[in-house]
Design an enzyme around this catalytic site. Structure first.
Site, PDB file in Angstrom:
ATOM      1  N   GLY A 132      64.304  49.409 -57.270  1.00 12.02           N
ATOM      2  CA  GLY A 132      64.675  49.590 -58.668  1.00 12.02           C
ATOM      3  C   GLY A 132      64.433  48.376 -59.531  1.00 12.02           C
ATOM      4  O   GLY A 132      63.670  47.474 -59.196  1.00 12.02           O
ATOM      5  N   HIS A 140      55.175  60.277 -51.094  1.00 15.08           N
ATOM      6  CA  HIS A 140      55.707  60.977 -52.277  1.00 15.08           C
ATOM      7  C   HIS A 140      54.828  62.188 -52.642  1.00 15.08           C
ATOM      8  O   HIS A 140      54.748  62.577 -53.819  1.00 15.08           O
ATOM      9  CB  HIS A 140      55.826  60.052 -53.490  1.00 15.08           C
ATOM     10  N   TYR A 180      54.155  47.098 -55.196  1.00 15.71           N
ATOM     11  CA  TYR A 180      53.292  47.818 -56.136  1.00 15.71           C
ATOM     12  C   TYR A 180      52.154  46.942 -56.659  1.00 15.71           C
ATOM     13  O   TYR A 180      51.107  47.439 -57.052  1.00 15.71           O
ATOM     14  CB  TYR A 180      54.109  48.265 -57.359  1.00 15.71           C
ATOM     15  N   ASP A 192      62.550  57.042 -48.452  1.00 15.93           N
ATOM     16  CA  ASP A 192      62.601  56.154 -49.622  1.00 15.93           C
ATOM     17  C   ASP A 192      64.015  55.595 -49.756  1.00 15.93           C
ATOM     18  O   ASP A 192      64.488  55.322 -50.856  1.00 15.93           O
ATOM     19  CB  ASP A 192      62.187  56.883 -50.898  1.00 15.93           C
TER      20      ASP A 192
END
Length: 420
Positions: free
Chosen positions: A77, A233, A139, A295
């Site tokens: 997050g 995902h 990422y 996840d």
């Protein structure tokens, strides 16, 4: 059949469960010696005068310990600001979900959470009793590493199995070019070859229009095999799911994998992992090409159509088996097929040869399921983490955390009585 344990000081005998190894073997007895499976047989197991802990498995199912290939050990997050950073995971968040092996990763935030932190957290959890590995990177591209090199991280750091989670088709991605992404995959492959590891690239798939095109292009235009890519995902939205289904069926599905996320709450119930598994199998996708991951402890951010942050949830490792259970009980997928998504399939593509199966010489990672398919007992490397639905081993600071919460709860109740 028998094997010599790496630590034969503790014997555990699981008597009479129906074994799914993951293939169905019927009722058998299993002897655990130290941290490995020493005997698997139908006949009673005799241990003479040796001290043995007996676990009654009659009327229950015994399956391999679960492998969760995508867990944010440090939390995830941050897309909604500093207060939206989710907390680190604790041992029992993992073991109560039947998970005995986790692969840790970084996500959007590769700045305040670092690879050094991830290595340390993985080592801490392993000291508490489970098996841990990690991906190098996040990422971001260029990929953050420990040594300054993807290849060096994989070769020189025992915990590192590959790269991830590299984000594609997502507004939070670094938008890597084809050449950049191909070089990441090439470094993962060569690093894996030199170290005897899987050398995979765990690819975060966003909801962008490009879908899996970058992965397909690298497979088509370079010499890098499909087996090095784990796009995850895939059940995020209908377009991605359909693309993932087609991707997994190419070349007869050989060496191709897709990963579904159990913590996701898709707007279409047909894309929840249990339902999606049934759809994939009916469409002809091989069960050996499909895995689930949770996840866990990652953020589940909610964005509006303008890509603006609207809210946040937290992924749970406990959803991993919950979705397998739904696949079995709601959607009619046989147990011996459904359980592969969190045992033998991830063990195969992650190169974990001692995991994901019940056989002599394999690691003693085992889960005993009661008749209602609830997790009854969990053994991780031969140590009982959960027994009879009760936690047997807590993480180093977990009791302090729980005692603190109880103290705060008592304080608030006292204040309410006083104010009332």
């Amino acid at each position: 059949m028998s094997a010599v344990s790496r630590d034969a000081s503790i014997l555990k005998l699981i008597e009479g469960p129906d074994i799914y190894a993951p293939e169905f073997l019927g009722p058998m007895n299993v002897l655990v010696a130290g941290d490995v499976i020493a005997v698997v047989q139908r006949e009673p197991i005799r241990v003479g005068n040796l001290e043995v802990e007996v676990i009654d498995g009659r009327g229950k199912c015994l399956v391999p310990g679960f492998i969760d290939g995508h867990v944010h050990l440090l939390g995830g997050g941050g897309e909604g600001g500093y207060a939206s950073r989710t907390p680190e995971i604790m041992l029992t968040d993992i073991t109560t979900g039947g998970v005995t092996t986790v692969i840790g990763c970084l996500g959007t935030d590769g700045t305040t959470r670092t690879m050094a932190n991830l290595v340390a957290k993985a080592r801490g959890l392993e000291a508490e009793g489970i098996t841990t590995h990690i991906y190098t990177g996040s990422y971001q591209v260029p990929v953050p590493t420990v040594t300054g090199s993807i290849l060096d991280d994989i070769v020189l750091i025992d915990k590192v199995l590959g790269v991830g989670e590299v984000a594609l088709s997502d507004h939070r991605s670094s938008q890597p070019t084809f050449d950049e992404f191909a070089r990441i995959a090439a470094a993962a492959r060569v690093g894996g070859m030199l170290s005897g590891k899987a050398g995979v690239v765990n690819v975060h798939m966003g909801d962008g229009e490009r879908l899996l095109s970058m992965i397909e292009r690298v497979i088509g235009e370079t010499e890098i095999p499909a087996k090095h890519f784990i796009p995850t995902h895939i059940n995020r939205n209908s377009r991605l799911f359909e693309a993932g289904m087609a991707y997994a069926k190419q070349d007869g599905g050989k060496g191709r994998y897709i990963d579904l996320t159990t913590s996701s709450v898709p707007d279409d119930p047909n894309r929840s992992c249990g339902a999606a598994l049934k759809r994939l199998l009916e469409a002809g996708v091989s069960i050996h090409s499909i895995s689930f991951s949770s996840d866990g402890q990652g953020s589940l951010p909610i964005f509006n159509e303008a890509r603006e942050y609207m809210g946040l949830g937290v992924g749970k490792v406990s959803t991993l088996f919950a979705e397998v259970k739904k696949a079995i009980r709601v959607h009619g997928v046989p147990l011996e097929e459904a359980i592969r998504t969190i045992t033998s399939t991830p063990a195969t593509y992650l190169g974990l040869s001692s995991k994901g199966a019940i056989r002599v010489g394999a690691d003693a990672d085992l889960v005993l399921l009661d008749p209602d398919f609830e997790i009854d007992t969990v053994l991780a490397r031969g140590q009982v983490m959960v027994r009879g639905h009760r936690i047997q081993r807590f993480g180093t600071f977990e009791r302090d955390v729980m005692n603190n919460l109880e103290s705060k709860r008592g304080f608030m109740e006292s204040r309410q009585r006083t104010c009332g």
